[in-house]
Design an enzyme around this catalytic site. Structure first.
Site, PDB file in Angstrom:
ATOM      1  N   ASN A  45       0.832  -1.210   0.000  1.00 28.98           N
ATOM      2  CA  ASN A  45       0.000   0.000   0.000  1.00 28.98           C
ATOM      3  C   ASN A  45       0.865   1.259   0.000  1.00 28.98           C
ATOM      4  O   ASN A  45       1.928   1.308   0.633  1.00 28.98           O
ATOM      5  CB  ASN A  45      -0.979   0.003   1.177  1.00 28.98           C
ATOM      6  CG  ASN A  45      -0.332  -0.133   2.537  1.00 28.98           C
ATOM      7  OD1 ASN A  45       0.659  -0.835   2.697  1.00 28.98           O
ATOM      8  ND2 ASN A  45      -0.872   0.547   3.516  1.00 28.98           N
ATOM      9  N   ILE A  46       0.404   2.237  -0.757  1.00 27.22           N
ATOM     10  CA  ILE A  46       1.151   3.485  -0.938  1.00 27.22           C
ATOM     11  C   ILE A  46       0.210   4.640  -0.615  1.00 27.22           C
ATOM     12  O   ILE A  46      -0.760   4.880  -1.350  1.00 27.22           O
ATOM     13  CB  ILE A  46       1.671   3.590  -2.393  1.00 27.22           C
ATOM     14  CG1 ILE A  46       2.536   2.363  -2.735  1.00 27.22           C
ATOM     15  CG2 ILE A  46       2.490   4.882  -2.578  1.00 27.22           C
ATOM     16  CD1 ILE A  46       2.823   2.197  -4.219  1.00 27.22           C
ATOM     17  N   GLU A  47       0.468   5.317   0.494  1.00 29.27           N
ATOM     18  CA  GLU A  47      -0.420   6.399   0.921  1.00 29.27           C
ATOM     19  C   GLU A  47       0.043   7.743   0.374  1.00 29.27           C
ATOM     20  O   GLU A  47       1.110   7.846  -0.249  1.00 29.27           O
ATOM     21  CB  GLU A  47      -0.511   6.396   2.457  1.00 29.27           C
ATOM     22  CG  GLU A  47      -1.108   5.084   2.957  1.00 29.27           C
ATOM     23  CD  GLU A  47      -1.311   5.008   4.461  1.00 29.27           C
ATOM     24  OE1 GLU A  47      -0.790   5.874   5.202  1.00 29.27           O
ATOM     25  OE2 GLU A  47      -2.003   4.058   4.885  1.00 29.27           O
ATOM     26  N   CYS A  56      -4.122   0.652  -2.569  1.00 32.51           N
ATOM     27  CA  CYS A  56      -4.029  -0.586  -1.789  1.00 32.51           C
ATOM     28  C   CYS A  56      -2.992  -1.539  -2.391  1.00 32.51           C
ATOM     29  O   CYS A  56      -2.758  -1.545  -3.610  1.00 32.51           O
ATOM     30  CB  CYS A  56      -5.364  -1.320  -1.785  1.00 32.51           C
ATOM     31  SG  CYS A  56      -6.691  -0.490  -0.908  1.00 32.51           S
ATOM     32  N   GLU A  58      -3.174  -4.766  -2.875  1.00 31.07           N
ATOM     33  CA  GLU A  58      -3.715  -5.758  -3.827  1.00 31.07           C
ATOM     34  C   GLU A  58      -3.767  -5.180  -5.236  1.00 31.07           C
ATOM     35  O   GLU A  58      -3.425  -5.850  -6.215  1.00 31.07           O
ATOM     36  CB  GLU A  58      -5.142  -6.160  -3.438  1.00 31.07           C
ATOM     37  CG  GLU A  58      -5.267  -6.796  -2.079  1.00 31.07           C
ATOM     38  CD  GLU A  58      -5.546  -5.793  -0.971  1.00 31.07           C
ATOM     39  OE1 GLU A  58      -4.889  -4.728  -0.928  1.00 31.07           O
ATOM     40  OE2 GLU A  58      -6.405  -6.079  -0.133  1.00 31.07           O
ATOM     41  N   CYS A  89     -10.443  -4.667   0.641  1.00 34.30           N
ATOM     42  CA  CYS A  89     -11.522  -3.674   0.651  1.00 34.30           C
ATOM     43  C   CYS A  89     -12.445  -3.911  -0.551  1.00 34.30           C
ATOM     44  O   CYS A  89     -12.123  -4.688  -1.470  1.00 34.30           O
ATOM     45  CB  CYS A  89     -10.948  -2.260   0.621  1.00 34.30           C
ATOM     46  SG  CYS A  89     -10.402  -1.738  -1.025  1.00 34.30           S
TER      47      CYS A  89
HETATM   48  N1  THU Z   1      -5.311  -1.104   2.449  1.00 34.70           N
HETATM   49  C1  THU Z   1      -4.809  -2.021   1.576  1.00 34.70           C
HETATM   50  O1  THU Z   1      -3.639  -1.954   1.184  1.00 34.70           O
HETATM   51  N2  THU Z   1      -5.635  -3.006   1.144  1.00 34.70           N
HETATM   52  C2  THU Z   1      -6.953  -3.138   1.499  1.00 34.70           C
HETATM   53  O2  THU Z   1      -7.645  -3.995   0.976  1.00 34.70           O
HETATM   54  C3  THU Z   1      -7.510  -2.247   2.508  1.00 34.70           C
HETATM   55  C4  THU Z   1      -6.666  -1.110   2.923  1.00 34.70           C
HETATM   56  C5  THU Z   1      -4.437  -0.014   2.910  1.00 34.70           C
HETATM   57  C6  THU Z   1      -4.828   1.334   2.392  1.00 34.70           C
HETATM   58  C7  THU Z   1      -4.254   2.245   3.456  1.00 34.70           C
HETATM   59  O3  THU Z   1      -2.896   2.523   3.127  1.00 34.70           O
HETATM   60  C8  THU Z   1      -4.280   1.413   4.724  1.00 34.70           C
HETATM   61  O4  THU Z   1      -4.473   0.073   4.307  1.00 34.70           O
HETATM   62  C9  THU Z   1      -5.375   1.798   5.693  1.00 34.70           C
HETATM   63  O5  THU Z   1      -6.602   1.821   5.081  1.00 34.70           O
END
Ligand code: THU
Length: 132
Positions: A45-47, A56, A58, A89
């Site tokens: 995941n990359i915010e 996300c 995936e 998600c």
């Molecule tokens: N996140 C994922 O990488 N995959 C998911 O299916 C749900 C959420 C990440 C996004 C964000 O960086 C962190 O989790 C919190 O939501």
């Protein structure tokens, strides 16, 4: 599914989670996608400071595979430490369902705490659109 493959995918996803860029949530997710041809694409995941711009783990793994010319998938592992199992998600479920109707998905909190489900169970009655 073969135990060795399960362990390999969880370890690959765990390793990918170490590259997570998640300074806002501090929640490190890793994904490992096995293609039918035996290749593994990983993602994390990359915010972003602008929260919706983040991505996300995936979808990173799936988009990497698609953009490299691979779209037949055998299994997906998702790894994140925490209280809850890291189920994908809703948006990721829709993206997974675009490419596979019966993809096994390994949901792991650690190398030995995991559960296995399937995209058909996670997203019944998927939205579909006629392909042109
Ligand atoms: N996140 C994922 O990488 N995959 C998911 O299916 C749900 C959420 C990440 C996004 C964000 O960086 C962190 O989790 C919190 O939501």
């Amino acid at each position: 599914m073969n135990k060795k493959i399960i362990q390999k995918l969880i370890l690959s996803a765990k390793k990918a989670s170490q590259n997570s860029y998640s300074p806002y949530s501090n929640y490190k997710v890793g994904a490992a996608l096995l293609t039918k041809s035996g290749k593994i694409f990983t993602g994390t995941n990359i915010e972003n400071a602008s929260f919706p711009a983040g991505m996300c783990a995936e979808r990173v793994a799936i988009f990497k595979a698609i953009s490299e010319g691979f779209k037949d998938f055998e299994a997906l592992a998702i790894y994140a430490q925490g209280k809850h199992f890291p189920y994908p998600c809703g948006i990721c479920r829709q993206v997974i369902a675009e490419f596979s109707t019966d993809l096994p998905i390994i949901i792991a909190k650690s190398v030995d705490k995991f559960t296995i489900t399937n995209i058909s169970d996670l997203l019944p009655f998927v939205f579909e659109f006629e392909k042109k």
